[in-house]
Design a protein around this motif. Sequence first.
Motif, short mmCIF file in Angstrom:
data_model
loop_
_atom_site.label_atom_id
_atom_site.label_comp_id
_atom_site.label_asym_id
_atom_site.label_seq_id
_atom_site.Cartn_x
_atom_site.Cartn_y
_atom_site.Cartn_z
N VAL A 10 0.86 -1.18 0.00
CA VAL A 10 0.00 0.00 0.00
C VAL A 10 0.89 1.23 0.00
O VAL A 10 1.76 1.37 0.87
N GLY A 11 0.69 2.11 -0.96
CA GLY A 11 1.40 3.38 -0.99
C GLY A 11 0.56 4.46 -0.37
O GLY A 11 -0.49 4.82 -0.91
N GLY A 12 0.97 4.94 0.80
CA GLY A 12 0.23 5.96 1.53
C GLY A 12 -0.53 5.36 2.70
O GLY A 12 -1.50 4.62 2.52
N LEU A 13 -0.07 5.65 3.91
CA LEU A 13 -0.71 5.11 5.12
C LEU A 13 -1.93 5.91 5.52
O LEU A 13 -3.00 5.34 5.78
N GLY A 14 -1.79 7.23 5.58
CA GLY A 14 -2.91 8.07 5.97
C GLY A 14 -3.51 7.67 7.30
O GLY A 14 -2.80 7.36 8.26
N GLY A 41 -5.17 4.98 7.73
CA GLY A 41 -5.03 3.54 7.88
C GLY A 41 -6.19 2.69 7.40
O GLY A 41 -6.17 1.47 7.56
N TYR A 42 -7.20 3.30 6.78
CA TYR A 42 -8.39 2.53 6.42
C TYR A 42 -8.14 1.57 5.26
O TYR A 42 -8.72 0.48 5.22
N THR A 43 -7.29 1.95 4.31
CA THR A 43 -6.95 1.01 3.24
C THR A 43 -6.17 -0.17 3.81
O THR A 43 -6.46 -1.34 3.49
N ALA A 44 -5.20 0.11 4.66
CA ALA A 44 -4.42 -0.96 5.28
C ALA A 44 -5.31 -1.89 6.09
O ALA A 44 -5.18 -3.12 6.03
N ARG A 91 -1.15 -12.55 3.07
CA ARG A 91 -0.04 -13.12 3.84
C ARG A 91 0.84 -12.02 4.42
O ARG A 91 1.32 -12.12 5.56
N SER A 92 1.07 -10.95 3.64
CA SER A 92 1.91 -9.86 4.13
C SER A 92 1.45 -8.54 3.53
O SER A 92 0.93 -8.50 2.40
N LEU A 93 1.63 -7.49 4.30
CA LEU A 93 1.31 -6.13 3.86
C LEU A 93 2.48 -5.22 4.19
O LEU A 93 2.96 -5.19 5.33
N THR A 94 2.94 -4.49 3.19
CA THR A 94 3.96 -3.46 3.37
C THR A 94 3.32 -2.12 3.07
O THR A 94 2.82 -1.90 1.96
N VAL A 95 3.30 -1.23 4.06
CA VAL A 95 2.71 0.10 3.88
C VAL A 95 3.84 1.12 3.79
O VAL A 95 4.59 1.31 4.76
N VAL A 96 3.97 1.76 2.65
CA VAL A 96 5.03 2.74 2.42
C VAL A 96 4.46 4.14 2.64
O VAL A 96 3.50 4.54 1.97
N GLU A 97 5.05 4.87 3.56
CA GLU A 97 4.58 6.22 3.91
C GLU A 97 5.75 7.19 3.89
O GLU A 97 6.77 6.93 4.52
N GLY A 98 5.59 8.29 3.15
CA GLY A 98 6.67 9.26 3.01
C GLY A 98 6.89 10.13 4.23
O GLY A 98 7.98 10.71 4.38
N LEU A 99 5.90 10.26 5.08
CA LEU A 99 6.01 11.10 6.27
C LEU A 99 6.14 10.22 7.51
O LEU A 99 5.19 9.54 7.90
N GLY A 100 7.30 10.25 8.12
CA GLY A 100 7.52 9.46 9.32
C GLY A 100 6.58 9.84 10.45
O GLY A 100 6.25 9.02 11.30
N ALA A 139 -0.32 -3.95 15.72
CA ALA A 139 -0.29 -5.26 16.36
C ALA A 139 -0.36 -6.42 15.38
O ALA A 139 -0.02 -7.55 15.74
N ASP A 140 -0.78 -6.18 14.14
CA ASP A 140 -0.94 -7.29 13.20
C ASP A 140 0.43 -7.73 12.68
O ASP A 140 1.14 -6.94 12.05
N PRO A 141 0.83 -8.97 12.91
CA PRO A 141 2.18 -9.42 12.52
C PRO A 141 2.39 -9.47 11.02
O PRO A 141 3.53 -9.53 10.55
N ARG A 142 1.31 -9.43 10.24
CA ARG A 142 1.45 -9.44 8.78
C ARG A 142 1.84 -8.07 8.23
O ARG A 142 2.27 -7.96 7.08
N ASN A 143 1.69 -7.05 9.05
CA ASN A 143 1.84 -5.67 8.57
C ASN A 143 3.19 -5.09 8.95
O ASN A 143 3.68 -5.29 10.07
N SER A 144 3.78 -4.35 8.02
CA SER A 144 5.00 -3.60 8.34
C SER A 144 4.90 -2.21 7.72
O SER A 144 4.43 -2.05 6.59
N PHE A 145 5.32 -1.20 8.50
CA PHE A 145 5.39 0.17 8.00
C PHE A 145 6.79 0.44 7.48
O PHE A 145 7.78 0.09 8.13
N VAL A 146 6.87 1.09 6.33
CA VAL A 146 8.15 1.48 5.76
C VAL A 146 8.12 2.98 5.52
O VAL A 146 7.26 3.49 4.80
#
Length: 239
Positions: free
Chosen positions: A71-75, A77-80, A90-99, A118-125
């Motif tokens: 997912v490009g853009g965390l915002g 979080g509703y898309t994620a 199985r896995s989700l990588t959420v890429v967000e430009g603003l830390g 808390a979801d182990p499938r999810n990672s923020f980048v």
Amino acid sequence: MPARFEELDWRETPIGVISLRRRLDPTLGVQVHEVKLDDEYLMSSLFTVAEIELARLGLAQVPDADLDVVVGGLGLGYTAQAVLAESRVRSLTVVEGLGEVIEWHRRGLLPLGEELTADPRNSFVHGDFFAMALGERGFDAEKPGRRVDAILVDIDHSPRHTLDSGHAEFYTPDGLRRLAAHLKPGGVFALWSDDPPDEEFKTALGEVFGDVRDHSVFFANPYGGPESANTIYTARLVA
């Protein structure tokens, strides 16, 4: 009783001042979380239908199981959240430009923060989604070049109205071709847009993808009412 208005955080960033606000809407009787960039509204928890539909419509085009999704853009979080609600993921990588936005979720300042963290499938980048999409290494620093099943993007207002002029290349046939290199055969690209369907952009998608659709998503608008609409584009690589 919750406060009528709270500014939960604000920061200077390279693209302007970003702020997170929580307010009680007296007409609707609900708490609203809003993110502003300088004086421009970026997102509101009142308007999440299209963000959820971005995930639903995008993943509906992928018939497989054990999906790896970007997912490009965390915002907010509703898309994620909608991606993680799909048991096939199985896995989700959420890429967000603003830390700062990632930090808000990790600190629990946003309603979905604790659930997503808390979801182990999810990672923020924290990174530049567009640079990753246009580059050869892709979205996984540990496995450069790894391909995924779906890439869902909600960052710019639309292909024509970008937050940064440097994003424009992404929406060209060449940029979309470079994005598609990060998808598995049969993979799907889906994009949120605040504008009506754009035939020129659909033509660009059609040069790269074999199955291109636009979906108009309507939702209630208590301020501009009675209804507003966003566009979701879905484009599938024909295997």
